[in-house]
Design an enzyme around this catalytic site. Structure first.
Site, PDB file in Angstrom:
ATOM      1  N   TYR A  96      33.625  46.414  40.522  1.00 49.41           N
ATOM      2  CA  TYR A  96      33.934  47.517  39.511  1.00 49.41           C
ATOM      3  C   TYR A  96      33.449  48.583  40.476  1.00 49.41           C
ATOM      4  CZ  TYR A  96      34.552  43.953  35.667  1.00 49.41           C
ATOM      5  OH  TYR A  96      35.001  42.972  35.046  1.00 49.41           O
ATOM      6  N   ASN A 119      43.032  46.488  29.684  1.00 45.33           N
ATOM      7  CA  ASN A 119      44.150  46.490  30.268  1.00 45.33           C
ATOM      8  C   ASN A 119      45.120  45.615  29.153  1.00 45.33           C
ATOM      9  OD1 ASN A 119      46.424  45.790  31.947  1.00 45.33           O
ATOM     10  ND2 ASN A 119      45.440  44.453  33.418  1.00 45.33           N
ATOM     11  N   CYS A 127      43.634  42.636  36.505  1.00 43.24           N
ATOM     12  CA  CYS A 127      42.261  42.828  36.189  1.00 43.24           C
ATOM     13  C   CYS A 127      41.601  41.695  36.535  1.00 43.24           C
ATOM     14  CB  CYS A 127      42.142  43.383  34.779  1.00 43.24           C
ATOM     15  SG  CYS A 127      42.882  42.357  33.673  1.00 43.24           S
ATOM     16  N   HIS A 128      41.931  40.644  36.498  1.00 41.43           N
ATOM     17  CA  HIS A 128      40.832  39.487  36.715  1.00 41.43           C
ATOM     18  C   HIS A 128      40.618  39.527  38.351  1.00 41.43           C
ATOM     19  CE1 HIS A 128      45.207  38.435  38.008  1.00 41.43           C
ATOM     20  NE2 HIS A 128      44.665  37.612  38.827  1.00 41.43           N
ATOM     21  N   GLU A 154      44.786  31.916  42.766  1.00 40.69           N
ATOM     22  CA  GLU A 154      45.033  32.918  43.867  1.00 40.69           C
ATOM     23  C   GLU A 154      44.704  32.597  45.220  1.00 40.69           C
ATOM     24  OE1 GLU A 154      44.917  36.904  42.107  1.00 40.69           O
ATOM     25  OE2 GLU A 154      46.400  36.541  40.816  1.00 40.69           O
TER      26      GLU A 154
END
Length: 162
Positions: A96, A119, A127-128, A154
């Site tokens: 962040y 979001n 946003c993850h 991912e």
């Protein structure tokens, strides 16, 4: 405005669109998910079909990139935060604090976190991929379990295409 619902490996999702843009993608039960009864159920609407196909491809193809016309209803600050999120590559994360610094507002960590929490286009605007400065998982409107699963997926995918 229209909506559809579809299944993913992490649960049911809703897609919301007007005639030209995807306005939102939400997990069922997600914080800040709007009441779908305000929209017309139209699963064959072309953008909703495209969103469904692309989310399904994301889960089946490592490194898949989205090509959807987006128009989330957000403030200018939220838009600037979401723009930074879209630059985070699959398999990578930012804190962040790093997002706030990229905005030129290094003391705006809480405002950045609030914008990320709201979001309206989850997964497509990733946003993850934003975590705590210490590497820990922090708030995710769709739940920390889903956040961890998305990040794991991912990371595995980025190794497969590397």
């Amino acid at each position: 405005m229209y909506y559809s619902e579809f299944s993913t490996p992490l649960g049911t999702m809703y897609a919301v669109a007007d005639s030209q843009h995807i306005l939102g993608l939400y997990y069922q039960g997600q914080k800040y998910c709007p009441d779908m009864s305000q929209y017309q159920y139209e699963p064959e609407q072309w953008l909703l079909e495209a969103a469904t196909r692309q989310i399904q491809r994301y889960f089946s193809e490592p490194g898949y990139e989205f090509y959807l016309p987006l128009n989330p209803n957000v403030t200018s600050f939220q838009k600037s935060v979401l723009d930074v999120l879209q630059q985070i590559p699959s398999g990578k994360t930012l804190s962040y604090q790093q997002v706030a610094s990229k905005l030129g507002k290094p003391t705006a960590t809480r405002a950045v976190a609030s914008a990320i929490a709201k979001n309206p286009v989850i997964i497509v605007i990733p946003c993850h991929r934003v975590i705590g400065q210490d590497g820990s998982l922090r708030g995710f409107a769709a739940g920390l379990d889903r956040k961890q699963q998305l990040l794991d997926r991912e990371k595995q995918g980025s190794k497969a295409v590397a």
